[in-house]
Design an enzyme around this catalytic site. Structure first.
Site, short mmCIF file in Angstrom:
data_model
loop_
_atom_site.label_atom_id
_atom_site.label_comp_id
_atom_site.label_asym_id
_atom_site.label_seq_id
_atom_site.Cartn_x
_atom_site.Cartn_y
_atom_site.Cartn_z
N CYS A 1 -4.38 -6.65 5.11
CA CYS A 1 -5.15 -8.08 4.84
C CYS A 1 -4.81 -8.74 3.50
O CYS A 1 -4.87 -7.87 2.47
CB CYS A 1 -6.90 -7.65 5.10
SG CYS A 1 -7.78 -8.98 4.78
N CYS B 1 -12.97 -12.40 8.48
CA CYS B 1 -13.85 -13.52 8.51
C CYS B 1 -14.59 -14.10 7.44
O CYS B 1 -15.21 -13.53 6.66
CB CYS B 1 -14.78 -12.85 9.72
SG CYS B 1 -16.26 -14.19 10.14
N CYS C 1 0.62 -1.01 -0.08
CA CYS C 1 -0.11 0.09 -0.09
C CYS C 1 0.78 1.19 0.04
O CYS C 1 0.31 2.29 -0.09
CB CYS C 1 -0.95 -0.01 1.29
SG CYS C 1 -2.08 -1.29 1.24
N CYS D 1 -8.21 -8.94 1.34
CA CYS D 1 -8.89 -7.62 0.74
C CYS D 1 -7.82 -6.71 0.03
O CYS D 1 -8.16 -5.97 -0.55
CB CYS D 1 -9.60 -6.91 2.01
SG CYS D 1 -10.92 -7.70 3.11
N CYS E 1 -4.77 -2.16 3.70
CA CYS E 1 -4.46 -1.94 5.07
C CYS E 1 -5.72 -1.63 5.83
O CYS E 1 -6.39 -0.64 5.27
CB CYS E 1 -3.29 -0.94 5.26
SG CYS E 1 -1.93 -1.67 4.81
#
Length: 451
Positions: free
Chosen positions: A257, A271, A246, A260, A263
């Protein structure tokens, strides 16, 4: 021909000054104007003459090959109707003349074709991965819809005979059902919050960081940038926490993550059952989802158990409703047991003010790792997650303290961490310090700020 005078377009001027296609002095025909060619041949000659001489449209190189043997550039007079629209007609002529006679395309190199195939395959795999990521959510949604049908229709409307009991069961069930679905929806569709622009590296700093090959100099560059930011956690070797993907300096409790690919502020975990990253923006919703799903399963199991006994003893004999009631009790108990352990674990994390990642790996501060670095006490830990307005604690409405970039910290020792001072608050312009000579700190100090 869309108004294009082909004959006027190919008229040229000889050295002798004649515009009739011949030389007055020798009587030889001109090599261009006197020829009768088809449209495609004229277009090709027009293009070849224009490109070789570098002349604009309306200029040609006149060659009297048999007579003058002299070349001269001349402007061709055009009729008024030809001057009106010469350019739009030329592409149509070229397309008609060149149709079917295009040169074959160059073959694609094998390496380039392989790269293109790999890119297409990776895009397809990513699309499939995103589609399969919703499979757990779809399973939960189907189970919840079936539980609603089994409880409302098969138990309350078919099995129950007492109207007062039926109304009471339906009323309490729908209250829990709405809260459960509401919190589940908020957990899924509340996007995780990313660090602000203040934490992203500028273009000049990024160029300076990437062009530097020495690791110690790179660490110094990050340290210089971090001095302007309220960042107090470090890596295991004491460096500034920096995300290479990032291209930003990570705020405290922020992590990248991999699912995803961003950050996430105060990241707890990713989850799969909500297909979302649980962090600062939706951690309260996730806790309420666990709590209401636990109550939902407990209520179903408690109200269905009496009729489960009646079906087992033979007091009730409805075959279709019997199947739904028995299976409903089994599913409710199974989910209740699994959710009880998960909810209990997260309650313990909230009481200690830790995330799931921090429970496995203690955050590192300037004075070393400290698993209780953000522990402010039970009440203040709850307020940090649920907010100070207690009337909003049980509703899936955003009420957490702060903006996810700064968090209160417990100072173990003021001398070890001079950035922390007793009963002082961090502001954008700096921190006021009151050194006390290495004395142990037993109080909580708060660092707050705004972007």
């Amino acid at each position: 021909m869309a108004g294009l005078d082909v004959k006027g377009l190919f008229q040229t001027e000889c050295f002798c000054g004649s515009r009739k296609g011949c030389c007055a002095s020798r009587g030889s025909p001109c090599s261009i104007a006197g020829r009768s060619e088809d449209i495609s041949a004229r277009v090709r000659r027009h293009r070849s003459l224009g490109s070789s001489s570098g002349l604009k449209l309306g200029q040609k190189k006149a060659v009297c090959s048999d007579s003058c043997n002299y070349t001269k550039s001349a402007r061709v007079p055009q009729r008024p109707e030809a001057r009106a629209r010469p350019l739009p007609a030329l592409p149509s002529l070229l397309s008609r003349a060149a149709r079917g006679r295009l040169a074959p395309q160059r073959p694609v190199p094998p390496a380039q074709a392989a790269r293109a195939g790999n890119m297409a395959l990776s895009r397809g795999l990513r699309c499939c991965q995103r589609a399969f990521a919703w499979l757990p959510v779809l399973i939960i949604a189907l189970v919840v819809l079936w539980s609603y049908y089994a409880y409302v229709c098969e138990l309350c409307l078919v099995t129950l005979s007492n109207p007062v009991e039926k109304v009471a069961y339906l009323l309490i069930f729908h209250v829990l059902f709405v809260l459960f679905v509401w919190t589940y929806w908020k957990s899924i569709f509340t996007l995780p919050v990313q660090p602000g622009k203040k934490y992203h590296m500028s273009y000049a700093d990024k160029e300076r960081y990437e062009n530097e090959e020495r690791p110690e100099v790179q660490r110094q560059i990050l340290a210089d940038i971090a001095r302007k930011l309220p960042v107090y956690t470090r890596t295991g070797n004491g460096g500034i926490r920096f995300c290479d993907r990032c291209q930003l300096i990570k705020p405290d409790r922020c992590h990248h993550c991999s699912v995803c690919a961003i950050c996430v502020l105060k990241m707890d975990h990713h989850c799969p059952w909500v297909n979302n990253c649980i962090g600062f923006s939706n951690y309260k919703f996730f806790l309420l989802f666990l709590a209401y799903s636990l109550l939902y399963c407990l209520y179903i199991a408690a109200t269905v158990f009496k009729y489960f006994i009646k079906y087992c003893t033979g007091e009730l004999t409805n075959g279709r409703s019997k199947f739904h009631v028995l299976f409903l009790l089994f599913v409710a108990v199974m989910f209740f047991v699994s959710l009880m352990f998960l909810f209990g674990y997260h309650c313990w994390l909230v009481s200690r003010n830790r995330s799931t990642l921090e429970a496995f790996s203690a955050p590192v501060f300037q004075n070393g790792p400290d698993k209780n670095g953000f522990n402010l006490g039970f009440v203040k830990n709850l307020q940090q997650v649920f907010g100070e307005e207690k009337k909003l604690w049980l509703l899936p409405i955003a009420s957490s303290q702060g903006d996810g970039h700064f968090f209160p910290m417990r100072a173990l020792c003021e001398a070890q961490n001079p950035l922390l001072a007793n009963e002082e608050q961090w502001e954008d312009d700096g921190i006021d310090e009151e050194p006390h000579g290495g004395e142990k700190c037993s109080m909580i100090i708060f660092l707050s700020g705004r972007l």
